[in-house]
Design an enzyme around this catalytic site. Structure first.
Site, PDB file in Angstrom:
ATOM      1  N   TYR A   1      40.357  39.352  44.210  1.00 32.27           N
ATOM      2  CA  TYR A   1      39.147  38.760  43.630  1.00 32.27           C
ATOM      3  C   TYR A   1      39.386  38.259  42.215  1.00 32.27           C
ATOM      4  O   TYR A   1      40.401  38.582  41.590  1.00 32.27           O
ATOM      5  CB  TYR A   1      38.002  39.784  43.629  1.00 32.27           C
ATOM      6  CG  TYR A   1      38.114  40.840  42.548  1.00 32.27           C
ATOM      7  CD1 TYR A   1      39.024  41.890  42.659  1.00 32.27           C
ATOM      8  CD2 TYR A   1      37.328  40.783  41.398  1.00 32.27           C
ATOM      9  CE1 TYR A   1      39.138  42.847  41.657  1.00 32.27           C
ATOM     10  CE2 TYR A   1      37.423  41.742  40.402  1.00 32.27           C
ATOM     11  CZ  TYR A   1      38.337  42.766  40.531  1.00 32.27           C
ATOM     12  OH  TYR A   1      38.452  43.702  39.549  1.00 32.27           O
TER      13      TYR A   1
ATOM     14  N   LYS B   1      45.285  42.175  41.443  1.00 33.53           N
ATOM     15  CA  LYS B   1      43.818  42.265  41.325  1.00 33.53           C
ATOM     16  C   LYS B   1      43.180  42.367  42.713  1.00 33.53           C
ATOM     17  O   LYS B   1      42.642  41.388  43.250  1.00 33.53           O
ATOM     18  CB  LYS B   1      43.295  41.045  40.556  1.00 33.53           C
ATOM     19  CG  LYS B   1      41.910  41.257  39.982  1.00 33.53           C
ATOM     20  CD  LYS B   1      41.619  40.211  38.941  1.00 33.53           C
ATOM     21  CE  LYS B   1      40.169  40.229  38.512  1.00 33.53           C
ATOM     22  NZ  LYS B   1      39.749  41.458  37.862  1.00 33.53           N
TER      23      LYS B   1
ATOM     24  N   GLU C   1      44.980  50.909  30.362  1.00 29.95           N
ATOM     25  CA  GLU C   1      43.922  49.896  30.170  1.00 29.95           C
ATOM     26  C   GLU C   1      42.572  50.536  30.460  1.00 29.95           C
ATOM     27  O   GLU C   1      42.493  51.717  30.806  1.00 29.95           O
ATOM     28  CB  GLU C   1      44.170  48.699  31.076  1.00 29.95           C
ATOM     29  CG  GLU C   1      44.135  49.043  32.561  1.00 29.95           C
ATOM     30  CD  GLU C   1      44.475  47.867  33.469  1.00 29.95           C
ATOM     31  OE1 GLU C   1      44.224  46.726  33.103  1.00 29.95           O
ATOM     32  OE2 GLU C   1      44.981  48.130  34.583  1.00 29.95           O
TER      33      GLU C   1
ATOM     34  N   LEU D   1      46.649  45.319  34.520  1.00 26.55           N
ATOM     35  CA  LEU D   1      46.367  43.970  34.997  1.00 26.55           C
ATOM     36  C   LEU D   1      46.698  42.996  33.861  1.00 26.55           C
ATOM     37  O   LEU D   1      46.397  43.275  32.698  1.00 26.55           O
ATOM     38  CB  LEU D   1      44.880  43.858  35.357  1.00 26.55           C
ATOM     39  CG  LEU D   1      44.483  42.517  35.943  1.00 26.55           C
ATOM     40  CD1 LEU D   1      44.972  42.415  37.395  1.00 26.55           C
ATOM     41  CD2 LEU D   1      42.978  42.336  35.893  1.00 26.55           C
TER      42      LEU D   1
END
Ligand code: PMP
Length: 281
Positions: A33, A147, A180, A205
């Protein structure tokens, strides 16, 4: 409210939009996505997001049938149909529909593209507030660089943060380094005035907003390094902020109930946030 969605070739009201119970995205999170922000005819970092989408598809061997040009036409149509001036688009591509079976070996399913437009309040020129965060052990799989829609650890981390009255959960790896946020990249400005964010090492990511901010920081002569830092370094830093497509640059003023710097929004975070908006407006 934006209510026209796109499902596998059809523009339809979101209440009529239907996905097969055998969609592999539904069964296995076998889908990727993107989220892109839209402001009055302009998309923020459009090319970066679309390039990452095709890269994610390639990484999990989904043979997507639409070209970037075809995708752009559908996205633009959706914004027109929904009459949204400020908002975001969620784009998802699943491997498609098939009888439930873990393996996709020999499967010739057609990928299913779905898109949802969300209308948002334009908060760009609002007075920015700093947010709180908590830290949490990074228990995700070893490919958080892709992702995919498999976001359960992120969902649990964000919920846990919200339960603690915090905006973001910051993942910490088993060596004590920050990876993250549950839906953002994390940055610090240390006591040597260096701006640090973790390097793209497969453990995070590759954020599109991160990339843009890194370019701005370098261009504007900030001392910027892509280098991992520990939780302790983060707690001891002058400023902390997060980046993501929907939160832009958001200052973090408190982590695990400890104030960052003097507990106020830092000037470098604000400068970078303003540079980001200036670039796209
Ligand atoms: N890390 C994670 C885990 C995310 O979900 C996001 C938001 N998609 C980001 C980082 C930030 O990426 P971007 O700037 O491309 O939105």
């Amino acid at each position: 409210m934006a209510n026209i969605s796109y499902i596998d070739g059809l523009y339809c009201n979101i209440v009529d939009a239907k996905i097969s119970i055998n969609d592999r995205g539904y069964h296995f999170g076998d889908a990727v996505y993107e989220v892109i922000l839209y402001n009055n005819g302009k998309f923020y970092d459009y090319d970066g997001h679309i390039t990452r989408l095709y890269n994610s598809l390639k990484l999990i061997n989904i043979n997507f049938h639409l070209s970037k040009q075809q995708l752009k036409i559908i996205i633009k149509n959706l914004f027109k149909l929904n009459r949204v001036n400020f908002g975001s688009i969620y784009i998802q591509v699943s491997r498609g529909v098939a009888d439930r079976n873990h393996s996709y070996f020999g499967l010739n399913s057609k990928p299913i593209l779905t898109m949802i437009v969300s209308k948002k309040k334009n908060n760009i020129s609002d007075h920015i507030k700093g947010v709180k965060a908590i830290t949490i052990f990074d228990n995700r799989w070893s490919r958080p660089d892709i992702k995919t829609t498999q976001l359960l650890p992120n969902v649990l981390a964000k919920t846990h943060a919200n339960e603690k009255n915090a905006y973001e959960g910051i993942f910490i790896d088993y060596e004590g380094y920050v990876t993250e946020g549950s839906s953002s990249n994390i940055w610090i400005i240390n006591n040597d005035n260096e701006i640090l964010t973790r390097e793209i090492d497969g453990k995070i990511l590759s954020g599109i907003t991160r990339k843009t901010i890194a370019q701005f920081a370098k261009k504007n002569k900030f001392k910027m390094l892509e280098k991992k830092f520990t939780k302790d370094e983060m707690l001891d830093s002058k400023e902390v902020f997060l980046t993501s497509a929907s939160s832009f640059v958001t200052p973090i003023i408190e982590i695990d109930n400890i104030k960052i710097g003097n507990g106020m929004i830092g000037k470098t975070s604000i400068e970078l946030r303003n540079l980001y908006f200036k670039n796209f407006n």
